[in-house]
Design a protein around this motif. Structure first.
Motif, mmCIF file in Angstrom:
data_model
loop_
_atom_site.group_PDB
_atom_site.id
_atom_site.type_symbol
_atom_site.label_atom_id
_atom_site.label_comp_id
_atom_site.label_asym_id
_atom_site.label_seq_id
_atom_site.Cartn_x
_atom_site.Cartn_y
_atom_site.Cartn_z
ATOM 1 N N PHE A 1 0.830 -1.208 0.000
ATOM 2 C CA PHE A 1 0.000 0.000 0.000
ATOM 3 C C PHE A 1 0.854 1.243 0.000
ATOM 4 C CE2 PHE A 1 -2.940 -2.873 2.511
ATOM 5 C CZ PHE A 1 -3.660 -3.224 1.393
ATOM 6 N N VAL A 2 0.417 2.208 -0.783
ATOM 7 C CA VAL A 2 1.093 3.490 -0.793
ATOM 8 C C VAL A 2 0.206 4.481 -0.023
ATOM 9 C CG1 VAL A 2 0.156 4.049 -3.089
ATOM 10 C CG2 VAL A 2 2.198 5.183 -2.314
ATOM 11 N N VAL A 3 0.842 5.249 0.857
ATOM 12 C CA VAL A 3 0.117 6.273 1.621
ATOM 13 C C VAL A 3 0.402 7.600 0.923
ATOM 14 C CG1 VAL A 3 -0.158 7.407 3.856
ATOM 15 C CG2 VAL A 3 0.327 4.949 3.749
ATOM 16 N N ALA A 4 -0.617 8.138 0.283
ATOM 17 C CA ALA A 4 -0.366 9.277 -0.600
ATOM 18 C C ALA A 4 -1.366 10.403 -0.424
ATOM 19 C CB ALA A 4 -0.394 8.808 -2.058
ATOM 20 N N ASP B 1 10.409 4.168 3.049
ATOM 21 C CA ASP B 1 10.428 5.631 3.113
ATOM 22 C C ASP B 1 10.849 6.164 1.745
ATOM 23 O OD1 ASP B 1 10.560 8.276 3.782
ATOM 24 O OD2 ASP B 1 11.923 8.009 5.486
ATOM 25 N N LEU B 2 9.905 6.781 1.034
ATOM 26 C CA LEU B 2 10.223 7.317 -0.304
ATOM 27 C C LEU B 2 10.358 8.833 -0.289
ATOM 28 C CD1 LEU B 2 8.269 5.667 -3.272
ATOM 29 C CD2 LEU B 2 10.708 5.615 -2.752
ATOM 30 N N ASP B 3 10.451 9.413 0.911
ATOM 31 C CA ASP B 3 10.567 10.866 1.018
ATOM 32 C C ASP B 3 11.990 11.239 1.444
ATOM 33 O OD1 ASP B 3 10.427 13.565 1.656
ATOM 34 O OD2 ASP B 3 8.414 13.410 2.515
ATOM 35 N N PRO B 4 12.688 12.050 0.622
ATOM 36 C CA PRO B 4 14.066 12.438 0.961
ATOM 37 C C PRO B 4 14.182 13.126 2.332
ATOM 38 C CG PRO B 4 13.545 13.087 -1.295
ATOM 39 C CD PRO B 4 12.261 12.599 -0.680
ATOM 40 N N PRO C 1 6.570 11.360 -0.758
ATOM 41 C CA PRO C 1 6.734 12.812 -0.631
ATOM 42 C C PRO C 1 5.463 13.516 -1.128
ATOM 43 C CG PRO C 1 7.977 12.011 -2.521
ATOM 44 C CD PRO C 1 7.387 10.804 -1.849
ATOM 45 N N PRO C 2 5.295 14.791 -0.775
ATOM 46 C CA PRO C 2 4.068 15.512 -1.129
ATOM 47 C C PRO C 2 4.074 16.085 -2.539
ATOM 48 C CG PRO C 2 5.460 16.890 0.222
ATOM 49 C CD PRO C 2 6.173 15.582 0.088
ATOM 50 N N THR D 1 7.208 9.278 -6.211
ATOM 51 C CA THR D 1 5.819 8.921 -5.903
ATOM 52 C C THR D 1 5.275 7.952 -6.951
ATOM 53 O OG1 THR D 1 5.528 11.092 -4.910
ATOM 54 C CG2 THR D 1 3.527 9.867 -5.419
ATOM 55 N N LEU D 2 5.635 8.194 -8.203
ATOM 56 C CA LEU D 2 5.193 7.308 -9.278
ATOM 57 C C LEU D 2 5.712 5.879 -9.042
ATOM 58 C CD1 LEU D 2 3.611 7.152 -11.908
ATOM 59 C CD2 LEU D 2 5.675 7.848 -13.139
ATOM 60 N N ASN D 3 6.955 5.768 -8.553
ATOM 61 C CA ASN D 3 7.487 4.451 -8.201
ATOM 62 C C ASN D 3 6.644 3.810 -7.095
ATOM 63 O OD1 ASN D 3 10.265 3.031 -9.047
ATOM 64 N ND2 ASN D 3 10.293 5.197 -9.659
ATOM 65 N N GLY D 4 6.202 4.622 -6.145
ATOM 66 C CA GLY D 4 5.334 4.119 -5.084
ATOM 67 C C GLY D 4 4.017 3.603 -5.647
ATOM 68 N N PHE D 5 3.399 4.396 -6.497
ATOM 69 C CA PHE D 5 2.119 4.013 -7.098
ATOM 70 C C PHE D 5 2.261 2.761 -7.973
ATOM 71 C CE2 PHE D 5 0.462 8.538 -6.590
ATOM 72 C CZ PHE D 5 -0.595 8.182 -5.763
#
Ligand code: ADP
Ligand code: MG
Length: 257
Positions: free
Chosen positions: A5-8, A38-41, A127-128, A134-138
């Motif tokens: 799951f991605v939290v976006a 963690d995908l946020d720098p 990240p926001p 984010t695309l990698n997360g999705f």
């Protein structure tokens, strides 16, 4: 097989990281093998899990550029009871470097495939922005969890996000579904919050989780102790809400194919 799951939410400061960290800890408490990515720098989910982002040899950045695998880069969150694929500022560079890679939007998906049988849940903190990260997360995920505050502009931002999810579903990832909307930082004394909350239920019906996470200072204090709120003060209203959310999510998944 792991549920990923991605939290976006394209907005900052809406509770993405707090939700990811506390849901990971709640699922771990419920006996689920959980990996937080963690995908946020900014590395807030990393720090909030009690892992010092400044001392890391290997992070999700190295995984994305193919320098190591998930098992090598991931660490245990001692406080949270889950594993973390951590991030720090170096990750900001991936955005530029990945442009030259083949299949640059599915790098995370491919990397996670190698650990699929080791976890029940993988939760990705984004990240926001709708960046390549984010695309990698999705692209890696089966579902999206959207934390949101019940405020005036929330519904407007939400339709953008729902359109984004539709586009990603059509162009990149046909597995992707909206799992649900989680109301966070909720203040029941605010009439506006009550109204927006009711509108959400009208528009999105079952897609709105029943659990509501209240505004609770213990959740905001926990990261400075390197602990999820669920662990830092399990008796607080915020912690109880996130534990209930973990239970609700598991229950909801049991009805999905
Ligand atoms: P995002 O990851 O979307 O930028 P964060 O999870 O970092 O958002 O939350 C933004 C700020 O709000 C942080 O300081 C966090 O501690 C605080 N916060 C998040 N959820 C709650 C809550 N339910 N009650 C009180 N403070 C919260
Ligand atoms: Mg965040």
């Amino acid at each position: 097989m792991a549920r990923i799951f991605v939290v976006a939410n394209q907005k900052g400061g809406v509770g993405k990281t707090t939700t990811t960290v506390n849901l990971a800890a709640a699922l771990a408490r419920l006996g689920k093998r959980t990996l937080l990515v963690d995908l946020d720098p900014q590395g807030n989910a990393t720090m909030g899990s009690g892992i010092d982002k400044r001392t890391l040899q290997r992070t999700v950045y190295h995984v994305l550029i193919g320098m190591c695998d998930v098992a090598e880069a991931s660490r245990v969150s001692e406080s949270g009871g889950y594993r973390v694929l951590p991030a720090n500022r170096e990750l900001a560079g991936a955005e530029v470097e990945l442009v030259d890679f083949d299949e640059r939007e599915t790098r995370l998906k491919s990397a996670l495939a190698a650990v699929d049988d080791q976890y029940d849940f993988v939760l990705i903190d984004c990240p926001p922005s709708l960046s390549l990260l984010t695309l990698n997360g999705f692209c890696a995920a089966h579902g999206v969890i959207i934390p949101m505050q019940c405020e005036y502009y929330a519904l407007e931002g939400l339709s953008d996000l729902v359109n984004t999810i539709k586009k990603i579903h059509a162009n990149f990832n046909t597995d992707l579904t909206l799992i649900g909307l989680l109301r966070v930082m909720f203040d029941p004394r605010m009439t506006l919050a009550q109204q927006v909350s009711a509108q959400l239920e009208q528009h999105f019906g079952d897609k709105v989780f029943k659990t509501i996470v209240p505004r609770n200072v213990r959740l905001a204090e926990a990261p400075s102790y390197g602990q999820p709120g669920v662990v830092f003060d399990p008796t607080s209203k915020g912690a109880k809400a996130y534990i209930q959310f973990g239970e609700e999510l598991i229950e909801r998944l049991s009805h999905l194919p």
